[in-house]
Design a protein around this motif. Structure first.
Motif, PDB file in Angstrom:
ATOM      1  N   LEU A   1      15.751  22.470  -8.772  1.00  0.00           N
ATOM      2  CA  LEU A   1      16.969  23.011  -9.372  1.00  0.00           C
ATOM      3  C   LEU A   1      17.621  22.051 -10.370  1.00  0.00           C
ATOM      4  O   LEU A   1      18.158  22.477 -11.402  1.00  0.00           O
ATOM      5  N   LEU A   2      17.571  20.740 -10.082  1.00  0.00           N
ATOM      6  CA  LEU A   2      18.246  19.774 -10.949  1.00  0.00           C
ATOM      7  C   LEU A   2      17.449  19.433 -12.203  1.00  0.00           C
ATOM      8  O   LEU A   2      18.022  19.072 -13.231  1.00  0.00           O
ATOM      9  N   TRP A   3      16.148  19.518 -12.119  1.00  0.00           N
ATOM     10  CA  TRP A   3      15.283  19.097 -13.227  1.00  0.00           C
ATOM     11  C   TRP A   3      15.719  19.667 -14.584  1.00  0.00           C
ATOM     12  O   TRP A   3      15.870  18.919 -15.554  1.00  0.00           O
ATOM     13  N   PRO A   4      15.933  20.990 -14.711  1.00  0.00           N
ATOM     14  CA  PRO A   4      16.274  21.529 -16.037  1.00  0.00           C
ATOM     15  C   PRO A   4      17.752  21.364 -16.424  1.00  0.00           C
ATOM     16  O   PRO A   4      18.105  21.562 -17.585  1.00  0.00           O
ATOM     17  N   LEU A   5      18.610  20.994 -15.476  1.00  0.00           N
ATOM     18  CA  LEU A   5      20.050  20.973 -15.743  1.00  0.00           C
ATOM     19  C   LEU A   5      20.609  19.598 -16.094  1.00  0.00           C
ATOM     20  O   LEU A   5      21.552  19.493 -16.878  1.00  0.00           O
ATOM     21  N   LEU A   6      20.020  18.557 -15.520  1.00  0.00           N
ATOM     22  CA  LEU A   6      20.650  17.242 -15.542  1.00  0.00           C
ATOM     23  C   LEU A   6      20.554  16.574 -16.905  1.00  0.00           C
ATOM     24  O   LEU A   6      19.449  16.379 -17.427  1.00  0.00           O
ATOM     25  N   PRO A   7      21.695  16.199 -17.508  1.00  0.00           N
ATOM     26  CA  PRO A   7      21.672  15.489 -18.791  1.00  0.00           C
ATOM     27  C   PRO A   7      21.671  13.975 -18.561  1.00  0.00           C
ATOM     28  O   PRO A   7      21.795  13.510 -17.430  1.00  0.00           O
ATOM     29  N   GLU A   8      21.538  13.223 -19.632  1.00  0.00           N
ATOM     30  CA  GLU A   8      21.723  11.765 -19.557  1.00  0.00           C
ATOM     31  C   GLU A   8      23.139  11.448 -20.016  1.00  0.00           C
ATOM     32  O   GLU A   8      23.590  11.942 -21.046  1.00  0.00           O
ATOM     33  N   THR A   9      23.857  10.627 -19.236  1.00  0.00           N
ATOM     34  CA  THR A   9      25.273  10.345 -19.535  1.00  0.00           C
ATOM     35  C   THR A   9      25.560   8.870 -19.782  1.00  0.00           C
ATOM     36  O   THR A   9      26.718   8.509 -20.007  1.00  0.00           O
ATOM     37  N   LYS A  10      24.553   8.032 -19.743  1.00  0.00           N
ATOM     38  CA  LYS A  10      24.832   6.595 -19.881  1.00  0.00           C
ATOM     39  C   LYS A  10      25.423   6.284 -21.259  1.00  0.00           C
ATOM     40  O   LYS A  10      25.078   6.896 -22.272  1.00  0.00           O
ATOM     41  N   ASN A  11      26.343   5.313 -21.268  1.00  0.00           N
ATOM     42  CA  ASN A  11      27.003   4.811 -22.489  1.00  0.00           C
ATOM     43  C   ASN A  11      27.831   5.870 -23.225  1.00  0.00           C
ATOM     44  O   ASN A  11      28.112   5.723 -24.408  1.00  0.00           O
ATOM     45  N   LYS A  12      28.201   6.947 -22.533  1.00  0.00           N
ATOM     46  CA  LYS A  12      29.034   7.970 -23.151  1.00  0.00           C
ATOM     47  C   LYS A  12      30.410   7.960 -22.499  1.00  0.00           C
ATOM     48  O   LYS A  12      30.536   7.749 -21.293  1.00  0.00           O
ATOM     49  N   THR A  13      31.449   8.214 -23.297  1.00  0.00           N
ATOM     50  CA  THR A  13      32.789   8.328 -22.734  1.00  0.00           C
ATOM     51  C   THR A  13      32.909   9.651 -21.996  1.00  0.00           C
ATOM     52  O   THR A  13      32.102  10.573 -22.184  1.00  0.00           O
ATOM     53  N   ILE A  14      33.924   9.744 -21.144  1.00  0.00           N
ATOM     54  CA  ILE A  14      34.174  10.990 -20.412  1.00  0.00           C
ATOM     55  C   ILE A  14      34.385  12.141 -21.387  1.00  0.00           C
ATOM     56  O   ILE A  14      33.921  13.266 -21.174  1.00  0.00           O
ATOM     57  N   GLU A  15      35.068  11.851 -22.489  1.00  0.00           N
ATOM     58  CA  GLU A  15      35.341  12.884 -23.488  1.00  0.00           C
ATOM     59  C   GLU A  15      34.062  13.328 -24.200  1.00  0.00           C
ATOM     60  O   GLU A  15      33.878  14.514 -24.494  1.00  0.00           O
ATOM     61  N   GLU A  16      33.150  12.400 -24.481  1.00  0.00           N
ATOM     62  CA  GLU A  16      31.867  12.756 -25.102  1.00  0.00           C
ATOM     63  C   GLU A  16      31.033  13.626 -24.170  1.00  0.00           C
ATOM     64  O   GLU A  16      30.418  14.613 -24.600  1.00  0.00           O
ATOM     65  N   ILE A  17      31.003  13.253 -22.894  1.00  0.00           N
ATOM     66  CA  ILE A  17      30.231  14.020 -21.913  1.00  0.00           C
ATOM     67  C   ILE A  17      30.782  15.434 -21.782  1.00  0.00           C
ATOM     68  O   ILE A  17      30.038  16.407 -21.691  1.00  0.00           O
ATOM     69  N   GLU A  18      32.108  15.536 -21.813  1.00  0.00           N
ATOM     70  CA  GLU A  18      32.737  16.856 -21.758  1.00  0.00           C
ATOM     71  C   GLU A  18      32.287  17.705 -22.950  1.00  0.00           C
ATOM     72  O   GLU A  18      31.938  18.875 -22.794  1.00  0.00           O
ATOM     73  N   GLY A  19      32.283  17.095 -24.123  1.00  0.00           N
ATOM     74  CA  GLY A  19      31.862  17.830 -25.307  1.00  0.00           C
ATOM     75  C   GLY A  19      30.432  18.309 -25.203  1.00  0.00           C
ATOM     76  O   GLY A  19      30.098  19.420 -25.625  1.00  0.00           O
ATOM     77  N   THR A  20      29.565  17.501 -24.614  1.00  0.00           N
ATOM     78  CA  THR A  20      28.152  17.866 -24.469  1.00  0.00           C
ATOM     79  C   THR A  20      27.954  18.974 -23.442  1.00  0.00           C
ATOM     80  O   THR A  20      27.324  19.998 -23.723  1.00  0.00           O
ATOM     81  N   LEU A  21      28.500  18.779 -22.230  1.00  0.00           N
ATOM     82  CA  LEU A  21      28.240  19.728 -21.154  1.00  0.00           C
ATOM     83  C   LEU A  21      28.993  21.036 -21.330  1.00  0.00           C
ATOM     84  O   LEU A  21      28.427  22.112 -21.143  1.00  0.00           O
ATOM     85  N   VAL A  22      30.251  20.953 -21.660  1.00  0.00           N
ATOM     86  CA  VAL A  22      31.027  22.175 -21.836  1.00  0.00           C
ATOM     87  C   VAL A  22      30.570  22.902 -23.093  1.00  0.00           C
ATOM     88  O   VAL A  22      30.452  24.123 -23.119  1.00  0.00           O
ATOM     89  N   GLY A  23      30.259  22.137 -24.139  1.00  0.00           N
ATOM     90  CA  GLY A  23      29.728  22.739 -25.359  1.00  0.00           C
ATOM     91  C   GLY A  23      28.392  23.401 -25.116  1.00  0.00           C
ATOM     92  O   GLY A  23      28.100  24.466 -25.629  1.00  0.00           O
ATOM     93  N   GLN A  24      27.571  22.742 -24.224  1.00  0.00           N
ATOM     94  CA  GLN A  24      26.266  23.304 -23.883  1.00  0.00           C
ATOM     95  C   GLN A  24      26.422  24.641 -23.180  1.00  0.00           C
ATOM     96  O   GLN A  24      25.691  25.592 -23.426  1.00  0.00           O
ATOM     97  N   SER A  25      27.430  24.715 -22.314  1.00  0.00           N
ATOM     98  CA  SER A  25      27.670  25.970 -21.602  1.00  0.00           C
ATOM     99  C   SER A  25      28.108  27.080 -22.548  1.00  0.00           C
ATOM    100  O   SER A  25      27.902  28.253 -22.301  1.00  0.00           O
ATOM    101  N   LYS A  26      28.765  26.697 -23.637  1.00  0.00           N
ATOM    102  CA  LYS A  26      29.211  27.681 -24.617  1.00  0.00           C
ATOM    103  C   LYS A  26      28.109  28.046 -25.608  1.00  0.00           C
ATOM    104  O   LYS A  26      28.296  28.858 -26.496  1.00  0.00           O
ATOM    105  N   GLY A  27      26.962  27.359 -25.461  1.00  0.00           N
ATOM    106  CA  GLY A  27      25.885  27.593 -26.410  1.00  0.00           C
ATOM    107  C   GLY A  27      26.078  26.826 -27.684  1.00  0.00           C
ATOM    108  O   GLY A  27      25.464  27.120 -28.704  1.00  0.00           O
ATOM    109  N   ASN A  28      26.929  25.794 -27.640  1.00  0.00           N
ATOM    110  CA  ASN A  28      27.200  24.999 -28.832  1.00  0.00           C
ATOM    111  C   ASN A  28      26.688  23.600 -28.615  1.00  0.00           C
ATOM    112  O   ASN A  28      27.249  22.831 -27.865  1.00  0.00           O
TER     113      ASN A  28
END
Length: 537
Positions: A494-521
């Motif tokens: 279940l985790l294999w296709p979902l898990l991103p890499e978050t190292k060296n990213k700010t909390i705000e950058e990670i939010e932009g990636t994951l939430v944006g990913q959910s929006k298809g952006n």
């Protein structure tokens, strides 16, 4: 290391002392199981209730942890849970009944919310490039606490004396539980030396105080920039401050990837069997055929393995990254449990004259003489035979000796499997779950999300702790480990296709990636571009 970086490390490490107290509290109970079972004549379910009571307390506490941390602040809430640890240790050591001990352990469980609160605090105060190491420090302190507990238990068991007040067979379990008092008191005192979280201060409109804290851990200009980033993020989510609003946002479509990662990791960490081994280590090793003292000694190997691989996790987590360590670790979890299953499934139990000779000095062997010449193909049928010939209290104190004398097994294969699981857990899902929890949840939902998913892992862990003695008696060791292996495999898939890499990213950058990913952006947001490359608190 400059003074500001040192301050960030100092504050994080003080908060992470709670991990040591948790580890000590969690593992020290493993040495008391046989003694409290005999003292209070406990059944398998009652043993599970005592051992699982802290996780049940954690489940209750986590309903209130996030709200309390938002209302009182991270620091004050941590001080409260430290006091709960102190009170629980004192009450546990003085317990005079099964119910009193269960209540005392339950109170200690209320303090287990310190794990999620510590991750929250450290994630909010640590610079991005050090966040992985500093959040992992909490996990490191947990395993140091585990190791300390196993050493304490082994030392006490090997020095039992009828003439000693603290070391007699009837009081030794009280001494084990009382050993938590000193570190718990030290943690209470040291917590008064850490500042409040700058993110919480900003959330409460205390901007000057937030800047003072940021200036302690960051260069002045960077502190101003980070405060502006925090304030911008809070302004963007100013309509989601209530628990209801945060929950609504967390369950919304844009958060579906974040939610799925958090939920799956929380379940997998709890249900793959760590707490069975952690809370019942000597009992687990007795199933392999190690005697009483030897089983306590083997438990020390669990502590040492935990420390070594947690250190490796801290070293690699910001170099290799979260995703590779987690994926490889889960593969190792599956294989190690499968190894234990194979070892136990090939074990046999024989009653012969040699078995009788080995046991004559520790137990009345008369009930076993009628069983001479019989061989049992699994531990369940063997234990059923024992239960029909001995009273429950005799078996609680001597089952390990009987198994040691009767079992035919490859002990090294199973020992390697258990230690491989400990290693895999502590270099992957153990510390990485808390690191990711401190990273993947946006500020708009983190005070609800972290406690909520800590609640999920607490429920999974509680179920493992509560039912392990019953599970072992009902299904046997082989099938128990096979179940843990299957749980790990499901989590990996279940985790294999979902898990991103978050190292060296700010909390705000990670939010932009994951939430944006959910929006298809998949394109970076303006906020990501503005904060990209700069470490945040």
């Amino acid at each position: 290391m400059d003074i500001k970086t040192w301050n960030a490390y100092k504050y994080a490490l003080i908060v992470a002392i709670g991990g040591f107290v948790f580890g000590l509290d969690a593992a020290i109970i493993s040495g008391t199981v046989r003694y409290i079972a005999s003292e209070f004549s406990l059944s398998d379910i009652q043993i599970g209730t005592v051992v699982g009571a802290p996780s049940l307390g954690a489940i209750i506490a986590l309903f209130f942890a996030g709200k309390t941390a938002d209302a009182l602040g991270r620091k004050k809430t941590l001080i409260i849970v430290a006091v709960l640890y102190l009170f629980s240790a004192l009450l546990s050591a003085m317990a005079t009944s099964f119910m009193m001990l269960t209540i005392a352990r339950f109170i200690g469980g209320l303090a287990f919310s310190s794990l999620s609160l510590a991750s929250m605090y450290i994630g909010e105060i640590a610079p991005a490039k050090q966040r992985g190491k500093l959040v992992s420090a909490n996990q490191f302190n947990i395993v140091i606490g585990l190791l300390a507990a196993y050493f304490i238990n082994y030392y006490l068991v090997t020095n039992v004396s009828e003439n000693s007040l603290l070391f007699s067979p009837s009081t030794i379990w009280r001494t084990m539980l009382a050993s938590e008092l000193i570190p718990a008191l030290a943690w209470v005192i040291l917590l008064f030396r850490v500042p409040e979280s700058p993110r919480w201060l900003s959330m409460k409109g205390q901007h000057d105080q937030a800047l003072v804290v940021l200036n302690k851990i960051l260069p002045q200009q960077r502190a101003i920039e980070v405060q502006a980033e925090i304030q911008q993020n809070l302004n963007e989510h100013k309509d989601t401050e209530s628990v209801t609003q945060q929950l609504k946002l967390l369950f919304s479509s844009p958060m579906k990837t974040v939610f799925a990662i958090g939920f799956i990791m929380a379940v997998v960490q709890g249900i793959t069997g760590m707490n069975a081994i952690l809370f019942y280590a000597p009992t687990v090793f007795e199933q392999i055929g190690f005697g009483l003292n030897a089983s306590f000694q083997q438990a020390i190997y669990i502590g040492i393995t935990s420390v070594v691989f947690t250190v490796l996790a801290i070293f690699f987590i910001d170099k290799v990254g979260r995703r590779p360590l987690l994926i490889l670790g889960l593969v190792a979890v599956v294989l190690s449990h499968a190894t234990c299953w194979y070892g136990f499934s090939n074990a046999t139990y024989s009653v012969n004259q040699q078995t009788i000779d080995k046991l004559e000095e520790v137990i009345d062997t008369t009930p076993l003489t009628a069983q001479i010449g019989k061989q049992f193909e699994d531990d369940v049928s063997f234990k059923e035979m024992l239960a029909s010939n001995y009273d429950a209290n005799t078996l609680r104190l001597n089952e390990g000796h009987i198994i040691e004398a009767a079992i035919s097994v490859n002990p090294m294969l199973i020992l390697i499997g258990i230690l491989a699981f400990i290693a895999a857990f502590h270099i992957s899902i153990g510390p990485i779950m808390w690191v990711l929890f401190s990273e993947i949840f946006p500020n708009s939902v983190r005070s609800v999300a972290i406690p909520m998913f800590a609640l999920v892992t607490s429920i999974a862990s509680y179920l493992i702790q509560q039912f392990f003695p019953w599970q072992l008696a009902t299904f046997g060791a082989a099938n128990t480990f096979l179940m843990y292996s299957m749980f790990g495999l499901i989590g990996l898939v279940l985790l294999w296709p979902l898990l991103p890499e978050t190292k060296n990213k700010t909390i705000e950058e990670i939010e932009g990636t994951l939430v944006g990913q959910s929006k298809g952006n998949s394109a970076p947001s303006e906020q990501e571009e503005a904060s990209s490359g700069a470490p945040a608190a």
